[in-house]
Design a protein around this motif. Structure first.
Motif, mmCIF file in Angstrom:
data_model
loop_
_atom_site.group_PDB
_atom_site.id
_atom_site.type_symbol
_atom_site.label_atom_id
_atom_site.label_comp_id
_atom_site.label_asym_id
_atom_site.label_seq_id
_atom_site.Cartn_x
_atom_site.Cartn_y
_atom_site.Cartn_z
ATOM 1 N N LEU A 176 0.828 -1.202 0.000
ATOM 2 C CA LEU A 176 0.000 0.000 0.000
ATOM 3 C C LEU A 176 0.867 1.258 0.000
ATOM 4 O O LEU A 176 0.553 2.240 -0.687
ATOM 5 C CB LEU A 176 -0.927 -0.015 1.217
ATOM 6 C CG LEU A 176 -2.038 -1.075 1.203
ATOM 7 C CD1 LEU A 176 -2.744 -1.128 2.551
ATOM 8 C CD2 LEU A 176 -3.041 -0.795 0.093
ATOM 9 N N MET A 177 1.954 1.252 0.771
ATOM 10 C CA MET A 177 2.857 2.404 0.795
ATOM 11 C C MET A 177 3.499 2.612 -0.569
ATOM 12 O O MET A 177 3.576 3.738 -1.071
ATOM 13 C CB MET A 177 3.937 2.187 1.862
ATOM 14 C CG MET A 177 3.441 2.262 3.286
ATOM 15 S SD MET A 177 4.714 1.811 4.491
ATOM 16 C CE MET A 177 5.989 3.024 4.150
ATOM 17 N N ARG A 178 3.947 1.523 -1.169
ATOM 18 C CA ARG A 178 4.596 1.639 -2.472
ATOM 19 C C ARG A 178 3.623 2.189 -3.518
ATOM 20 O O ARG A 178 3.976 3.051 -4.328
ATOM 21 C CB ARG A 178 5.124 0.278 -2.913
ATOM 22 C CG ARG A 178 5.983 0.332 -4.170
ATOM 23 C CD ARG A 178 6.266 -1.087 -4.661
ATOM 24 N NE ARG A 178 6.806 -1.893 -3.603
ATOM 25 C CZ ARG A 178 8.080 -1.853 -3.197
ATOM 26 N NH1 ARG A 178 8.909 -1.013 -3.767
ATOM 27 N NH2 ARG A 178 8.506 -2.631 -2.232
ATOM 28 N N ASP A 179 2.397 1.675 -3.506
ATOM 29 C CA ASP A 179 1.408 2.131 -4.484
ATOM 30 C C ASP A 179 1.036 3.591 -4.232
ATOM 31 O O ASP A 179 0.840 4.360 -5.179
ATOM 32 C CB ASP A 179 0.163 1.250 -4.402
ATOM 33 C CG ASP A 179 -0.901 1.671 -5.403
ATOM 34 O OD1 ASP A 179 -0.722 1.396 -6.604
ATOM 35 O OD2 ASP A 179 -1.896 2.298 -4.977
ATOM 36 N N ALA A 180 0.961 3.990 -2.951
ATOM 37 C CA ALA A 180 0.627 5.377 -2.642
ATOM 38 C C ALA A 180 1.698 6.319 -3.163
ATOM 39 O O ALA A 180 1.399 7.389 -3.708
ATOM 40 C CB ALA A 180 0.454 5.545 -1.135
ATOM 41 N N VAL A 181 2.971 5.931 -3.004
ATOM 42 C CA VAL A 181 4.060 6.774 -3.475
ATOM 43 C C VAL A 181 4.094 6.827 -5.000
ATOM 44 O O VAL A 181 4.323 7.878 -5.598
ATOM 45 C CB VAL A 181 5.406 6.269 -2.914
ATOM 46 C CG1 VAL A 181 6.575 7.011 -3.550
ATOM 47 C CG2 VAL A 181 5.446 6.424 -1.403
ATOM 48 N N ALA A 182 3.862 5.667 -5.645
ATOM 49 C CA ALA A 182 3.982 5.597 -7.101
ATOM 50 C C ALA A 182 2.783 6.200 -7.819
ATOM 51 O O ALA A 182 2.931 6.850 -8.856
ATOM 52 C CB ALA A 182 4.177 4.137 -7.533
ATOM 53 N N ASN A 183 1.574 5.997 -7.269
ATOM 54 C CA ASN A 183 0.369 6.376 -8.008
ATOM 55 C C ASN A 183 -0.547 7.331 -7.246
ATOM 56 O O ASN A 183 -1.614 7.676 -7.741
ATOM 57 C CB ASN A 183 -0.439 5.117 -8.368
ATOM 58 C CG ASN A 183 0.395 4.105 -9.127
ATOM 59 O OD1 ASN A 183 1.107 4.452 -10.069
ATOM 60 N ND2 ASN A 183 0.324 2.842 -8.710
#
Length: 732
Positions: A177-184
């Motif tokens: 979730l953190m990775r997706d929040a940062v990327a998208n």
């Protein structure tokens, strides 16, 4: 050999009305679907819909097996057609509400796969790229989360579960979730999501896992999840640093305003024509509104260029958490002369950069792509067995570390009487060294409170000592081979210097009490010993008292030929300095005070230090105390015994006699002084100074342990130009 699995029979078993048959088929599928060829056959046999039905309608272990089977398919990037809103909703529901661990584990794994699925793009007829229409990332599960607003809270709570696999799955989903929040998530959405996770105390949960024993198993999924979270933390810090401060943005403008308002600025009104202030005419900004906070100018935005929004966050966080200290410090600074004020804002930004460099944020592995990062984690797991160096739980306590290091910086500034701007970078370097020693030395299980306590108690003297030790290491790394040669040469020169100094002590002569502690009143109690000018004879004479000054060499009829001395024995090196305070004085001056027989007894009883000179006596000599016999050589005997009354005198005479015999010194005093001269000599050569430039008077006092007192600071007369300077040997 087992028969190959019958795909058709297993698919029929999934839709069987008999629960045991259906359960057995689901159980077998969980292991078989890991094989790509079987997975393709299963999909071609129309098994996806029965599997989806099992996920939605079964319960207990059967549902856990069905979720595990679907997870196995998705890990092969197959079966995504059946992952619709109903399946995602069921997975979210089970992750939040179900009590069975095996079901929750597989449900979390399913959500991790969904959120981590790469966003695929397709090309339209014009050749431009467009999203394929497949839903992935946080957007895929957001509709289901709307029905469970406590989903994130329950997810963070799973980090404290006793089942380590469940902890790993929960942390993997948080990472996704953190990775997706940062990327998208866009520039403004991901900070809000990260802030929400922090408010739910995800930092404390992951920190507990880092310090736990389960993290020591470097091959476990939990270790990989922890390291991925650590890498994502570095990624977030790097992204915050890359965000440029812009007062046109409401959030940035509010942050700057917070820094100003928390300082409790006094009301300001410009002076009128008569020089008096008045509140009439409206509120005006103070001409030093920002400089009083420690900025260099009244346009502070550019000063965040190096730290970005990360530096602003740290300064705001400090002001909020330490509002009273923040205001008190600014008040104390305001009454100081301008050049002695510590620039608080600059110091805070400096600490941010120090921590950023210490944790190697820019050296973090590439975490933009999950696959690349997981490979990097696996390489570190395979090649690094030191868990303490692998995990950095203190990285997660960034705000508390910044506050503690910032307070240490302010204290070092105050105790060192630093002046701005000349000493700012010197204090900055000291803080960097302090952080390296205290934060860098902390182990994986060290609590942040202990680190904060050490940062609060570190002194300027300790920081300076660490700085000099670090300087030695730098010199060793840079000039290693050359320094070895320099030190070898200095060792020889220093040994020769000490030899001459010790022999000069023998040439000066000293009084020694005799061994006659039980001597009756009026008996011989003192012996004066002195080396001849040609350094060949050791003259001595016994006296009843030692108040006759220093006898001339011609008044000492007894003598020992040093060529006949074979060895010098003593217990000096093993004895403790019995009279350390008196040991700083010369032996002659100390012993002159012992003029009575009672004082002699007291002095003799206070020490057991003895130097024994052994050799082959002249046939005409009166010496007859034989201690050993060798049939091949002349008989050895005790030629003379000396009882030094100070530790320093014992060092002078024992090592002086040994050096006369071309032997090595053995006392700690002499070896310490040799090492001291080697160290100072190396520093002087590196600074390109001359020996005659050294204040040898102060050095001699320091060697003897005496207090040099307050020395007058020299003026600038005779110095050439503004670059001229005065230097002296340090006191410590």
């Amino acid at each position: 050999m087992e028969d190959p699995p019958d795909v058709t029979a297993l698919i029929e078993g999934l839709v069987s009305e008999t629960e045991s048959v259906r359960k057995f088929a689901i159980f077998k599928l969980q292991t078989l679907l890991g094989d790509p060829s079987f997975a393709e056959a299963f999909i071609e046999g129309d098994g996806l819909l029965p599997l989806r039905q099992a996920v939605l309608e079964t319960g207990g272990n059967a549902q856990a097996y069905a979720l595990g089977s679907l997870d196995a398919l998705l890990e092969l990037d197959m079966g995504w057609d059946v992952v619709d809103g109903a399946v995602i909703g069921k997975a979210v529901e089970l992750a939040v509400t179900h009590p069975l661990v095996n079901i929750v584990r597989n449900a979390l794994t399913l959500l991790v796969l969904i959120v981590s699925r790469p966003l695929r793009r397709s090309r339209d007829e014009s050749g431009s790229e467009a999203e394929s229409g497949e839903v992935s990332g946080f957007r895929a599960i957001k509709p289901a989360l709307d029905h469970y607003p406590n989903f994130l809270e329950s997810l963070v709570q799973r980090l404290s579960a006793s089942d380590h696999t469940l902890c790993a799955n929960a942390l993997q989903l948080i990472n996704a979730l953190m990775r997706d929040a940062v990327a998208n998530g866009g520039d403004h959405e991901w900070p809000k999501f990260i802030k929400r996770l922090q408010d739910l105390k995800v930092i404390g949960g992951v920190g507990m896992l880092m310090r736990g024993d389960a993290a020591s198993d470097l091959g476990s999924p939990l270790a990989g999840a922890i390291l991925e979270f650590q890498g994502l933390t570095k990624l977030l810090l790097r992204k915050w640093k890359e965000v440029r401060v812009n007062v046109e943005l409401g959030e940035h403008k509010r942050a700057l305003k917070t820094i100003h308002l928390l300082s409790k600025p006094d009301a300001y009104s410009p002076p009128d024509a008569d020089g008096e202030t008045t509140v009439k005419g409206g509120k005006r900004h103070h001409p030093e509104k920002w400089r009083r906070l420690g900025f260099e100018t009244e346009s502070p935005v550019w000063e965040f260029d190096e730290t970005g929004y990360l530096g602003m966050m740290d300064l705001v966080d400090y002001a909020r958490r330490n509002e009273d200290t923040y205001q008190k410090t600014l008040m104390e600074q305001s009454v100081q002369p301008l050049e002695q004020r510590c620039p608080l804002a600059r110091a805070s930004l400096s600490v941010t950069l120090i921590l950023y460099e210490h944790f190697g944020i820019d050296d973090a592995a590439d975490v933009e792509e999950p696959v690349g990062y997981r490979n990097s984690v696996q390489e570190r797991l395979d090649g690094n067995g030191n868990v303490d160096k692998l995990y950095r739980p203190l990285l997660l306590q960034w705000g508390r570390l910044h506050t503690a290091a910032f307070n240490a910086s302010l204290r070092l500034w105050k105790t060192s009487s630093a002046e701005n701007p000349a000493d700012f970078y010197k204090i900055e370097e000291l803080v960097r060294i302090v952080v390296e020693h205290i934060v860098g030395a902390a182990s994986r299980k060290t609590e942040v409170g202990l680190v904060e306590a050490e940062l609060r108690s570190v002194t300027l003297e300790t920081a300076r000592r660490w700085q000099m030790e670090g300087l030695d290491e730098v010199y060793e790394d840079a000039w290693g081979p050359h320094l070895v040669q320099v030190r070898e040469q200095l060792q020889k020169e220093s040994l020769q210097f000490m030899k001459e100094q010790r022999i000069r002590c023998l040439l000066q002569g000293s009084w020694f009490p005799t061994a006659a502690a039980n001597t009756p009143p009026g008996g011989v109690a003192w012996r004066y010993v002195r080396l001849s000018h040609n350094r060949r004879w050791l003259h001595y004479q016994n006296y009843a008292r030692n108040d006759d000054g220093e006898p001339a060499l011609t008044d000492l009829p007894e003598k020992i030929d040093l060529n006949s001395v074979t060895s010098v024995d003593s217990n000096v090196s093993a004895s403790e300095p019995q009279q350390l305070m008196n040991g700083n004085n010369s032996s002659s001056e100390t012993l002159k005070e012992n003029t009575s027989h009672d004082s002699l007894k007291a002095a003799t009883a206070a020490t057991n230090t003895k130097i024994t000179i052994i050799g082959t006596p002249d046939p005409k000599s009166k010496h007859s105390n034989s201690i050993s016999t060798n049939t091949d050589t002349e008989r050895e005997t005790v030629l003379l015994e000396l009882f030094p009354q100070t530790h320093y005198a014992a060092s002078e005479w024992l090592d002086g006699l040994l050096l006369l015999l071309n032997q090595q010194p053995i006392t700690k005093d002499t070896t310490r002084l040799i090492d001291l001269m080697v160290d100072w000599g190396a520093r002087l050569r590196m600074l390109n100074l001359k020996w005659e430039d050294v204040d040898w008077e102060a050095l001699e006092l320091r060697v003897k342990g005496l207090n040099a007192g307050e020395r007058e600071v020299p003026g600038r007369e005779g110095l050439d130009g503004p670059e001229g300077y005065w230097y002296g040997m340090p006191k410590t």
